[in-house]
Design a protein around this motif. Sequence first.
Motif, PDB file in Angstrom:
ATOM      1  N   GLU A 144       0.819  -1.219   0.000  1.00 48.59           N
ATOM      2  CA  GLU A 144       0.000   0.000   0.000  1.00 48.59           C
ATOM      3  C   GLU A 144       0.848   1.263   0.000  1.00 48.59           C
ATOM      4  O   GLU A 144       0.315   2.369  -0.065  1.00 48.59           O
ATOM      5  N   PHE A 145       2.179   1.124   0.065  1.00 51.16           N
ATOM      6  CA  PHE A 145       3.040   2.299   0.117  1.00 51.16           C
ATOM      7  C   PHE A 145       2.810   3.223  -1.070  1.00 51.16           C
ATOM      8  O   PHE A 145       2.938   4.444  -0.964  1.00 51.16           O
ATOM      9  N   TRP A 146       2.500   2.657  -2.232  1.00 49.41           N
ATOM     10  CA  TRP A 146       2.329   3.477  -3.431  1.00 49.41           C
ATOM     11  C   TRP A 146       1.160   4.446  -3.297  1.00 49.41           C
ATOM     12  O   TRP A 146       1.106   5.446  -4.005  1.00 49.41           O
ATOM     13  N   ARG A 147       0.242   4.160  -2.372  1.00 51.22           N
ATOM     14  CA  ARG A 147      -0.888   5.056  -2.147  1.00 51.22           C
ATOM     15  C   ARG A 147      -0.578   6.131  -1.104  1.00 51.22           C
ATOM     16  O   ARG A 147      -1.175   7.207  -1.133  1.00 51.22           O
ATOM     17  N   THR A 148       0.348   5.823  -0.185  1.00 46.31           N
ATOM     18  CA  THR A 148       0.501   6.651   1.003  1.00 46.31           C
ATOM     19  C   THR A 148       1.775   7.492   1.032  1.00 46.31           C
ATOM     20  O   THR A 148       1.849   8.459   1.783  1.00 46.31           O
ATOM     21  N   GLU A 149       2.781   7.120   0.250  1.00 46.59           N
ATOM     22  CA  GLU A 149       4.043   7.863   0.232  1.00 46.59           C
ATOM     23  C   GLU A 149       3.967   8.958  -0.828  1.00 46.59           C
ATOM     24  O   GLU A 149       3.899   8.672  -2.024  1.00 46.59           O
ATOM     25  N   ASP A 150       3.994  10.229  -0.405  1.00 47.93           N
ATOM     26  CA  ASP A 150       3.799  11.345  -1.335  1.00 47.93           C
ATOM     27  C   ASP A 150       4.814  11.337  -2.471  1.00 47.93           C
ATOM     28  O   ASP A 150       4.475  11.599  -3.637  1.00 47.93           O
ATOM     29  N   ILE A 151       6.067  11.070  -2.152  1.00 48.67           N
ATOM     30  CA  ILE A 151       7.108  11.074  -3.184  1.00 48.67           C
ATOM     31  C   ILE A 151       6.871   9.954  -4.184  1.00 48.67           C
ATOM     32  O   ILE A 151       7.037  10.126  -5.399  1.00 48.67           O
ATOM     33  N   LEU A 152       6.439   8.802  -3.694  1.00 51.18           N
ATOM     34  CA  LEU A 152       6.122   7.692  -4.583  1.00 51.18           C
ATOM     35  C   LEU A 152       4.947   8.032  -5.486  1.00 51.18           C
ATOM     36  O   LEU A 152       4.948   7.716  -6.680  1.00 51.18           O
ATOM     37  N   VAL A 153       3.938   8.659  -4.913  1.00 46.17           N
ATOM     38  CA  VAL A 153       2.764   9.034  -5.700  1.00 46.17           C
ATOM     39  C   VAL A 153       3.170   9.928  -6.862  1.00 46.17           C
ATOM     40  O   VAL A 153       2.736   9.738  -8.014  1.00 46.17           O
ATOM     41  N   LYS A 154       4.035  10.903  -6.596  1.00 43.03           N
ATOM     42  CA  LYS A 154       4.467  11.836  -7.639  1.00 43.03           C
ATOM     43  C   LYS A 154       5.249  11.114  -8.739  1.00 43.03           C
ATOM     44  O   LYS A 154       5.014  11.346  -9.934  1.00 43.03           O
ATOM     45  N   ARG A 155       6.161  10.229  -8.345  1.00 41.18           N
ATOM     46  CA  ARG A 155       6.951   9.485  -9.329  1.00 41.18           C
ATOM     47  C   ARG A 155       6.060   8.579 -10.164  1.00 41.18           C
ATOM     48  O   ARG A 155       6.174   8.507 -11.391  1.00 41.18           O
ATOM     49  N   ASN A 156       5.174   7.852  -9.477  1.00 39.44           N
ATOM     50  CA  ASN A 156       4.347   6.871 -10.166  1.00 39.44           C
ATOM     51  C   ASN A 156       3.358   7.546 -11.107  1.00 39.44           C
ATOM     52  O   ASN A 156       3.087   7.042 -12.206  1.00 39.44           O
ATOM     53  N   ASP A 157       2.815   8.686 -10.676  1.00 36.55           N
ATOM     54  CA  ASP A 157       1.886   9.417 -11.535  1.00 36.55           C
ATOM     55  C   ASP A 157       2.589   9.912 -12.804  1.00 36.55           C
ATOM     56  O   ASP A 157       1.981   9.986 -13.876  1.00 36.55           O
TER      57      ASP A 157
END
Length: 346
Positions: A144-157
Motif C-alpha cells: 500500500e506504500f504506493w498510495r501513502t508515500e507522497d514522493i512515490l505518488v508523484k513518481r508513479n503518476d
Amino acid sequence: MKNMIIKRPLMDKEGPNRSTGIVNGQCSNILNWDDVRFSWAYPKYKKMLANFWTPFEINMSQDIKQFPELSQDEREAFLKIIGLLALLDSIQTDYAGRVADYLTDSSLSALMIILAQQEVIHNHSYSYVLSSLVPKQMQDEVFEFWRTEDILVKRNDFVANGYKDFAEAPTVANLLTSIVYDVVLEGLFFYSGFAFFYHLARNQKMVGTSTMINYINRDEQLHVDLFVKIFKEILRDNPELDTRELSQFVTETFRTAADLEIEWARHIIGSRISGILLSDVEDYIKFYANARANQLGCERPFEGYRTNPLRWIKAYEDTDLGKSDFFEQKSRQYVKVNIDNGFDDL
C-alpha cells in the motif's frame, strides 16, 4: 484520429508471415522464426528465454536471519523500495500486453508477451521476499506504500500519466511517447533501489534478496533494449514522426525523471544508509538518464556524467555473469528450494 494505430487482427489470411510494418502493417499473425522481418528478434527471444528464473530457486534462509539485524533505516528503506518495485512492475505487466495488441509483427508481439511474463515473475519475487521476512500485516502495508508515500505518488503518476495517452488514445505518436516513459520506468526509476540492494550485498547482507534483484536488473536491461529497438523501428517506418520536437521531449522527460528519482533517493537513502554517498547516487542517476536518452538517439539531458560513479556496482549490473556469486564472481552450487523459502535450513 491523426496517426491512428490499428490493433493487430487475430489472423489475416491475406497477410504475409513476414510483417510489412511494425505497426499498421500486414502480417498473417503466424509466427515462423525463420521468416520474420527483424533480424534481431530471434536472438532477443533466445536471450530472454536464457534468462528464465523463478523466485522459488532462491534460498532465503540467510536473509531471514539477517533482516532483524539490519538497522531501522535499512529495514525501512528495504521495505519501501520493495513496495515501489512491486507497483512499477505491476504497471509494466499491463502496459506490455497493451503494446503487444498493436504490434503488427508476430515475432515482436511474442517478445512482448515474454516480457509481460517476466514482469509477473518480478512481482512474484517481491511477494516471495516479503512472505519470507515479515508478517502478513506488514506485507499488506508494503503493497500500500504506493498510495501513502507522497514522493512515490508523484513518481508513479509521472509514468502512469505518460502511459495514459496511449491507453486512451492509441496513435503511433502516443505509442512513441509511451515507450519513452517505459524506458524511464525500466531504465531509470529502478536504479536507486537496485543500488541500495547491491550496497547491502557487497556488505554480505540480504544476499538472497539481492540475487533476485540482480536477475530482475538483468531482465530489465533486456526490456529496455527491446523497447529502444521498437522505438527506432517505428521511426524508420514513420519518418515524419522523427522530429526535433520528439527529440526534445525525450531529453526533457529524462531530465524531469532524473529529478524525481533523485528526490526519491534523498528520501529513502539520504545520509541514513552508511557506506553509500548520496552524491554518488545522484550522479549515478544522472549518468543513467544520459545513457537512456542517448540510447533513444536523443540529446543527453545533463552535461557530463558520461561514466558510472558507482564503479563497484558494475559487477552486480553485468548481464553476462549468469547465476554467480556476488562476492566471488564464480558459478555457485545453485540448489532450488521448496516453497517454504528455506525455513527447514534455519
